[in-house]
Design a protein around this motif. Structure first.
Motif, mmCIF file in Angstrom:
data_model
loop_
_atom_site.group_PDB
_atom_site.id
_atom_site.type_symbol
_atom_site.label_atom_id
_atom_site.label_comp_id
_atom_site.label_asym_id
_atom_site.label_seq_id
_atom_site.Cartn_x
_atom_site.Cartn_y
_atom_site.Cartn_z
ATOM 1 N N ALA A 205 0.851 -1.190 0.000
ATOM 2 C CA ALA A 205 0.000 0.000 0.000
ATOM 3 C C ALA A 205 0.891 1.247 0.000
ATOM 4 O O ALA A 205 2.021 1.220 0.497
ATOM 5 C CB ALA A 205 -0.919 -0.002 1.216
ATOM 6 N N PRO A 206 0.408 2.358 -0.558
ATOM 7 C CA PRO A 206 1.234 3.566 -0.625
ATOM 8 C C PRO A 206 1.334 4.286 0.722
ATOM 9 O O PRO A 206 0.430 4.213 1.546
ATOM 10 C CB PRO A 206 0.488 4.428 -1.647
ATOM 11 N N ASN A 207 2.465 4.983 0.901
ATOM 12 C CA ASN A 207 2.663 5.875 2.049
ATOM 13 C C ASN A 207 2.512 5.168 3.390
ATOM 14 O O ASN A 207 1.820 5.647 4.289
ATOM 15 C CB ASN A 207 1.700 7.062 1.962
ATOM 16 N N VAL A 208 3.174 4.025 3.506
ATOM 17 C CA VAL A 208 3.166 3.262 4.753
ATOM 18 C C VAL A 208 4.593 3.167 5.284
ATOM 19 O O VAL A 208 5.517 2.815 4.547
ATOM 20 C CB VAL A 208 2.596 1.844 4.554
ATOM 21 N N ILE A 209 4.768 3.490 6.555
ATOM 22 C CA ILE A 209 6.035 3.291 7.253
ATOM 23 C C ILE A 209 5.820 2.171 8.259
ATOM 24 O O ILE A 209 4.884 2.233 9.068
ATOM 25 C CB ILE A 209 6.486 4.566 7.987
ATOM 26 N N THR A 210 6.676 1.162 8.241
ATOM 27 C CA THR A 210 6.529 0.048 9.176
ATOM 28 C C THR A 210 7.869 -0.253 9.843
ATOM 29 O O THR A 210 8.912 -0.242 9.195
ATOM 30 C CB THR A 210 6.036 -1.226 8.462
ATOM 31 N N THR A 211 7.817 -0.504 11.141
ATOM 32 C CA THR A 211 8.986 -0.936 11.901
ATOM 33 C C THR A 211 8.563 -2.082 12.817
ATOM 34 O O THR A 211 7.389 -2.193 13.189
ATOM 35 C CB THR A 211 9.585 0.221 12.735
ATOM 36 N N PRO A 212 9.502 -2.969 13.195
ATOM 37 C CA PRO A 212 9.139 -4.203 13.913
ATOM 38 C C PRO A 212 9.061 -4.065 15.428
ATOM 39 O O PRO A 212 9.867 -4.631 16.158
ATOM 40 C CB PRO A 212 10.245 -5.170 13.487
ATOM 41 N N HIS A 213 8.051 -3.304 15.912
ATOM 42 C CA HIS A 213 7.763 -3.185 17.343
ATOM 43 C C HIS A 213 9.008 -2.732 18.114
ATOM 44 O O HIS A 213 9.457 -3.391 19.066
ATOM 45 C CB HIS A 213 7.239 -4.514 17.900
ATOM 46 N N LEU A 214 9.541 -1.568 17.727
ATOM 47 C CA LEU A 214 10.788 -1.073 18.289
ATOM 48 C C LEU A 214 10.649 0.159 19.164
ATOM 49 O O LEU A 214 11.652 0.686 19.650
ATOM 50 C CB LEU A 214 11.763 -0.723 17.140
ATOM 51 N N ALA A 215 9.437 0.656 19.366
ATOM 52 C CA ALA A 215 9.272 1.952 20.024
ATOM 53 C C ALA A 215 9.950 2.014 21.391
ATOM 54 O O ALA A 215 10.510 3.040 21.769
ATOM 55 C CB ALA A 215 7.790 2.299 20.161
ATOM 56 N N GLY A 216 9.916 0.942 22.144
ATOM 57 C CA GLY A 216 10.504 0.954 23.483
ATOM 58 C C GLY A 216 11.941 0.489 23.537
ATOM 59 O O GLY A 216 12.505 0.351 24.620
ATOM 60 N N ALA A 217 12.555 0.247 22.374
ATOM 61 C CA ALA A 217 13.861 -0.403 22.339
ATOM 62 C C ALA A 217 15.000 0.587 22.441
ATOM 63 O O ALA A 217 15.597 0.992 21.444
ATOM 64 C CB ALA A 217 13.999 -1.228 21.059
ATOM 65 N N THR A 218 15.309 1.023 23.673
ATOM 66 C CA THR A 218 16.516 1.796 23.933
ATOM 67 C C THR A 218 17.278 1.116 25.065
ATOM 68 O O THR A 218 16.705 0.385 25.878
ATOM 69 C CB THR A 218 16.203 3.248 24.349
ATOM 70 N N ARG A 219 18.560 1.375 25.125
ATOM 71 C CA ARG A 219 19.367 0.796 26.203
ATOM 72 C C ARG A 219 18.935 1.331 27.559
ATOM 73 O O ARG A 219 18.954 0.608 28.559
ATOM 74 C CB ARG A 219 20.844 1.082 25.940
ATOM 75 N N GLN A 220 18.503 2.599 27.568
ATOM 76 C CA GLN A 220 18.019 3.165 28.832
ATOM 77 C C GLN A 220 16.785 2.424 29.320
ATOM 78 O O GLN A 220 16.612 2.212 30.526
ATOM 79 C CB GLN A 220 17.707 4.652 28.663
ATOM 80 N N THR A 221 15.895 2.031 28.393
ATOM 81 C CA THR A 221 14.712 1.270 28.777
ATOM 82 C C THR A 221 15.102 -0.042 29.442
ATOM 83 O O THR A 221 14.528 -0.434 30.466
ATOM 84 C CB THR A 221 13.830 0.987 27.556
#
Length: 350
Positions: free
Chosen positions: A300-316
Motif C-alpha cells: 500500500a502507498p505511504n506506509v512506514i513500518t517498523t518491527p515493534h521497536l518503540a521501546g527499544a533503547t538501552r536506557q529502557t
C-alpha cells in the motif's frame, strides 16, 4: 533466597542479576543465589504460551529454571497455571514491562504469588519514537531515503502536490494520555502543534492544565491532521479505531500506531491509503506480529513500518531491570510492593 533472572536478548539475565545485586547490597540478603535463564525474544517473536499472551520460551523451560526460586525477575517468561503449580516455593514474579501480559494473574493470585510490573520503563523511548514516526510520515523521510539510495534524485518531492506538511500550526489528536501520551503531547506542543486528547480516564482539568484540549473521540477525529494512538489494549479498546471511526478522519490525515496492534482495525487501511483518505500510515505494532508475507499493507502507498521497536533503547533495558530489582528488594525486606498487579493476593505460599 534464590532469585531467578529470566532475561532475554534485550533485558538480559546478566543485567537483571547486576540490578538485583546492586539493590540488595548492604542488606541481610546482599548475596542471594541468582539463577539465570536467557529467553529467545526478540530474536524470536513473542507469542501465546500456555494461555498467556506475549511470552517467550516454553512452560517446561520455565518450570525447570524456576525450581527452588522464591522470586523471579523477568520480562517475557511465561508464568501460567502449570508453571505456578510446579513452583510451590515461588512468592513473587516481578515483570519488567508496562503490564504483566505474560502472567496468568488469576492463577498467580490463587497460588498466593504476588505479581508486579514496571510502569513507565519505556515511556521516554516510546514517546520519542512516536514523534519520530509522525515526523517521518509528515515529511516523507523514508520515501526520500529509499529513492535516493536507488539512485533517484526525486526533485518532484519538492513540488507542491508531493511536499510534506509541518507540525507547527497543525492539530494532532492523541488517543490515550498516560505516561507515553502525556510526553508526546509535551513534545508536540513544543513544535507548535495544537493537541487534542481523547482519554475518558484522565480528568479534563489536568488536560487543560497541561495545555491540551479534552475531547470525545468522535469529535476529535474530524479535526486532526495527525492521530497517534497511546491507549492500553483492553476489551473496551480493541478495534477502537474501526472502519466507522476511521471514516471520520479528514482527507489526507496521518495515522500513527506505536501502542498496540489491537487498537486498530487494519482491514480498511489499504483502501483508505489508496484513495488518499489516509495521507500516510506509520506503524510499529500489528494485529498479527510479525505480519505475514501477503499482508495487504506491504504494497500500500505511504506506509512506514517498523518491527515493534518503540521501546527499544538501552536506557529502557536498564530502567526495567532497576524497577524489578527494586520490587525484589521490597519483597526481601518485607515491604509493600510499589506496583502490584494482583492486589487480591493474600499472604505467602506455604
Amino acid at each position: 533466597m534464590r532469585v531467578l533472572a529470566a532475561g532475554d536478548n534485550f533485558v538480559g539475565p546478566d543485567l537483571l542479576e547486576s540490578a538485583l545485586r546492586s539493590e540488595l547490597k548492604g542488606s541481610e540478603l546482599e548475596d542471594p543465589e541468582v539463577g539465570k535463564l536467557e529467553l529467545p525474544w526478540p530474536v524470536e517473536p513473542f507469542g501465546p504460551v500456555g494461555g498467556v499472551e506475549e511470552a517467550s520460551g516454553s512452560e517446561d523451560q520455565m518450570i525447570e529454571a524456576v525450581d527452588g526460586a522464591t522470586a523471579c525477575a523477568t520480562q517475557m517468561g511465561p508464568f501460567t497455571e502449570r508453571v505456578f503449580a510446579a513452583a510451590p516455593q515461588l512468592e513473587l514474579v516481578a515483570v519488567c514491562r508496562g503490564g504483566p501480559i505474560n502472567v496468568d494473574l488469576a492463577a498467580a493470585t490463587e497460588a498466593g504469588v504476588s505479581v508486579t510490573y514496571a510502569p513507565g520503563r519505556n515511556a521516554a523511548a516510546a514517546a520519542e519514537y512516536a514523534v519520530g514516526m509522525t515526523l517521518a510520515a509528515l515529511r516523507r523521510i523514508p520515501d526520500s531515503d529509499s529513492e535516493l539510495k536507488k539512485g533517484n534524485w526525486r526533485g518532484d518531492f519538492y513540488a507542491y502536490p508531493e511536499a510534506g506538511v509541518e507540525l507547527e500550526g497543525g492539530t494532532v489528536g492523541l488517543v490515550g494520555y498516560g505516561a507515553i501520551g502525556s510526553r508526546v503531547a509535551r513534545v508536540l506542543r513544543a513544535f507548535g502543534a495544537e493537541v487534542l486528547v481523547a482519554d475518558p480516564y484522565t480528568e479534563p482539568e489536568r488536560l487543560r492544565a497541561d495545555g491540551v484540549e479534552p475531547v470525545e473521540l468522535e469529535s476529535m477525529l474530524p479535526r486532526c491532521s495527525v492521530v497517534s494512538l497511546h491507549a492500553r489494549l483492553t476489551p473496551e479498546t480493541r478495534n477502537l479505531l474501526d472502519a466507522e471511526k476511521l471514516a471520520l478522519l479528514p482527507e489526507g490525515a496521518v495515522l500513527v500506531n506505536t501502542a498496540r496492534g489491537g487498537l486498530l482495525d487494519y482491514t480498511p487501511l489499504p483502501g483508505l491509503l489508496r484513495s488518499g483518505k489516509l495521507g500516510a500510515l506509520a506503524l510499529d505494532v500489528y494485529d498479527v506480529e510479525p505480519p505475514p508475507a501477503d499482508w495487504p499493507l506491504h504494497d500500500a502507498p505511504n506506509v512506514i513500518t517498523t518491527p515493534h521497536l518503540a521501546g527499544a533503547t538501552r536506557q529502557t533495558a536498564h530502567r526495567a531491570a532497576e524497577i524489578v530489582a527494586a520490587e525484589v528488594g521490597r519483597f526481601a525486606r518485607g515491604e509493600p510492593q510499589a506496583h502490584l498487579a494482583n492486589p487480591d493476593v493474600r499472604g505467602t505460599r506455604t
